[in-house]
Design a protein around this motif. Structure first.
Motif, short mmCIF file in Angstrom:
data_model
loop_
_atom_site.label_atom_id
_atom_site.label_comp_id
_atom_site.label_asym_id
_atom_site.label_seq_id
_atom_site.Cartn_x
_atom_site.Cartn_y
_atom_site.Cartn_z
N MET A 1 65.44 25.12 6.23
CA MET A 1 66.65 24.93 6.75
C MET A 1 66.33 23.89 7.91
O MET A 1 67.18 23.11 8.27
CB MET A 1 67.37 25.85 7.44
CG MET A 1 68.15 27.10 6.41
SD MET A 1 68.94 26.51 5.21
CE MET A 1 68.69 27.75 4.06
N SER A 2 64.84 23.78 8.35
CA SER A 2 64.60 22.74 9.29
C SER A 2 64.95 21.33 8.68
O SER A 2 65.20 20.23 9.44
CB SER A 2 63.31 22.79 9.75
OG SER A 2 62.28 22.91 8.72
N LEU A 62 76.90 16.63 17.21
CA LEU A 62 76.98 17.73 16.36
C LEU A 62 76.11 19.04 16.91
O LEU A 62 75.12 18.74 17.51
CB LEU A 62 76.54 17.50 14.94
CG LEU A 62 77.18 16.32 14.13
CD1 LEU A 62 76.62 16.31 12.71
CD2 LEU A 62 78.86 16.34 14.37
N ASP A 63 76.97 20.03 16.76
CA ASP A 63 76.41 21.47 17.15
C ASP A 63 76.41 22.09 15.79
O ASP A 63 77.33 22.64 15.35
CB ASP A 63 77.22 21.90 18.21
CG ASP A 63 76.66 23.69 18.65
OD1 ASP A 63 75.43 23.81 18.25
OD2 ASP A 63 77.33 24.12 19.00
N VAL A 64 75.31 22.02 15.13
CA VAL A 64 75.10 22.78 13.76
C VAL A 64 75.02 24.21 14.17
O VAL A 64 74.20 24.73 14.85
CB VAL A 64 73.82 22.19 13.00
CG1 VAL A 64 73.68 23.21 11.89
CG2 VAL A 64 73.92 20.81 12.69
N GLN A 65 75.97 24.88 13.58
CA GLN A 65 76.15 26.45 14.01
C GLN A 65 75.62 27.32 12.86
O GLN A 65 75.39 28.48 13.03
CB GLN A 65 77.50 26.87 14.47
CG GLN A 65 77.94 25.94 15.91
CD GLN A 65 79.39 26.51 16.07
OE1 GLN A 65 80.31 26.37 15.30
NE2 GLN A 65 79.50 26.83 17.35
N GLN A 66 75.69 26.98 11.64
CA GLN A 66 75.33 27.79 10.51
C GLN A 66 74.97 26.88 9.36
O GLN A 66 75.66 25.74 9.21
CB GLN A 66 76.58 28.43 10.10
CG GLN A 66 76.24 29.41 8.92
CD GLN A 66 77.41 30.32 8.56
OE1 GLN A 66 78.69 30.10 8.87
NE2 GLN A 66 77.27 31.22 7.52
N ILE A 67 73.79 27.47 8.78
CA ILE A 67 73.17 26.61 7.58
C ILE A 67 73.11 27.82 6.49
O ILE A 67 72.27 28.89 6.87
CB ILE A 67 72.02 25.89 7.77
CG1 ILE A 67 72.31 24.89 8.64
CG2 ILE A 67 71.65 25.41 6.35
CD1 ILE A 67 70.81 24.07 9.03
N ARG A 79 80.30 22.46 15.07
CA ARG A 79 81.15 21.70 15.80
C ARG A 79 80.75 20.08 16.20
O ARG A 79 79.53 19.93 15.93
CB ARG A 79 81.40 22.37 17.44
CG ARG A 79 81.65 23.80 17.29
CD ARG A 79 81.72 24.38 18.52
NE ARG A 79 80.60 24.44 19.34
CZ ARG A 79 80.65 24.31 20.63
NH1 ARG A 79 81.54 24.70 21.47
NH2 ARG A 79 79.33 24.32 21.30
N SER A 80 82.01 19.29 16.45
CA SER A 80 81.72 17.90 16.82
C SER A 80 82.53 17.56 18.09
O SER A 80 83.37 18.16 18.21
CB SER A 80 82.38 17.22 15.44
OG SER A 80 83.51 17.36 15.48
N PHE A 98 83.33 20.86 11.64
CA PHE A 98 83.05 20.15 10.11
C PHE A 98 82.34 21.09 9.39
O PHE A 98 81.81 22.26 9.83
CB PHE A 98 82.11 18.86 10.34
CG PHE A 98 80.68 19.25 10.75
CD1 PHE A 98 79.72 19.75 10.09
CD2 PHE A 98 80.46 19.54 12.21
CE1 PHE A 98 78.23 19.99 10.53
CE2 PHE A 98 79.09 19.88 12.54
CZ PHE A 98 78.15 19.99 11.65
N LEU A 99 82.48 20.72 8.30
CA LEU A 99 81.89 21.67 7.17
C LEU A 99 81.52 20.49 5.86
O LEU A 99 82.08 19.70 5.22
CB LEU A 99 83.22 22.71 6.41
CG LEU A 99 82.58 23.60 5.27
CD1 LEU A 99 81.61 24.45 5.95
CD2 LEU A 99 83.67 24.20 4.86
N GLU A 100 80.11 20.74 5.69
CA GLU A 100 79.59 19.95 4.76
C GLU A 100 79.01 20.79 3.66
O GLU A 100 78.56 21.79 3.94
CB GLU A 100 78.28 19.21 5.43
CG GLU A 100 78.58 18.18 6.41
CD GLU A 100 77.41 17.79 6.97
OE1 GLU A 100 77.67 16.79 7.95
OE2 GLU A 100 76.46 18.40 6.91
N VAL A 101 78.95 20.15 2.40
CA VAL A 101 78.03 20.65 1.16
C VAL A 101 77.03 19.75 1.12
O VAL A 101 77.36 18.75 1.13
CB VAL A 101 78.96 20.94 0.03
CG1 VAL A 101 78.07 21.31 -0.97
CG2 VAL A 101 80.25 21.79 0.13
N ARG A 102 75.54 20.18 0.86
CA ARG A 102 74.48 19.15 0.92
C ARG A 102 73.84 19.80 -0.49
O ARG A 102 73.86 20.98 -0.75
CB ARG A 102 73.75 19.28 2.24
CG ARG A 102 74.25 18.52 3.42
CD ARG A 102 73.40 18.57 4.65
NE ARG A 102 73.72 17.77 5.57
CZ ARG A 102 73.34 16.76 5.81
NH1 ARG A 102 72.36 16.17 5.20
NH2 ARG A 102 74.04 16.06 6.92
#
Length: 137
Positions: A1-2, A62-67, A79-80, A98-102
């Motif tokens: 996840m890094s 951005l504050d990435v809260q979950q991957i 959050r953004s 926000f929500l992304e699919v990568r």
């Protein structure tokens, strides 16, 4: 996840340069971006064009809260804070999420295939004075 966190950091740095062509390269060629109050932008050219028309001069944190991911797919949620230039100088802040699919590429990088984001503020609300989790850097 890094690797995904590093990819998100690269996205923020590129956005903050307002280099919309380079930003679009962080999306898959056929990616879908679903901005608020706008039609969907599909493909890198459409994403770069939307950014250039809608967010020139903006900055973001951005504050990435979950991957959460398995194999070559991952979902990123967070959050953004969008720092929007004011006519009087300085920035107002639009706090949102926000929500992304990568998807992981053969080269090992994680490109965005779907991106949706929106504001926590009600339509017509005043921008905030500060971001609850980041300073404008």
């Amino acid at each position: 996840m890094s690797a995904i966190r590093a990819s998100s950091a690269e996205w923020v740095a590129t956005y903050n340069k307002n280099d919309w062509t380079a930003l679009a390269e962080l999306f898959a060629p056929d990616a879908s971006m679903m901005p608020p109050n706008s039609p969907e932008a599909v493909g890198r050219d459409a994403i770069a064009a939307w950014e250039a028309a809608s967010e020139e001069g903006f900055r973001i944190a951005l504050d990435v809260q979950q991957i959460d991911g398995r194999g070559d797919m991952a979902v990123v949620r967070g959050r953004s804070c969008v720092f929007i230039p004011k006519e009087s100088g300085g920035y107002g802040v639009d706090v949102g999420k926000f929500l992304e699919v990568r998807r992981k590429q053969a080269a090992g990088n994680w490109l965005i295939v779907s991106d949706i984001f929106n504001s926590d503020l009600a339509l017509g609300s005043e921008l905030q004075d500060a971001c609850p989790f980041a300073e404008l850097g």
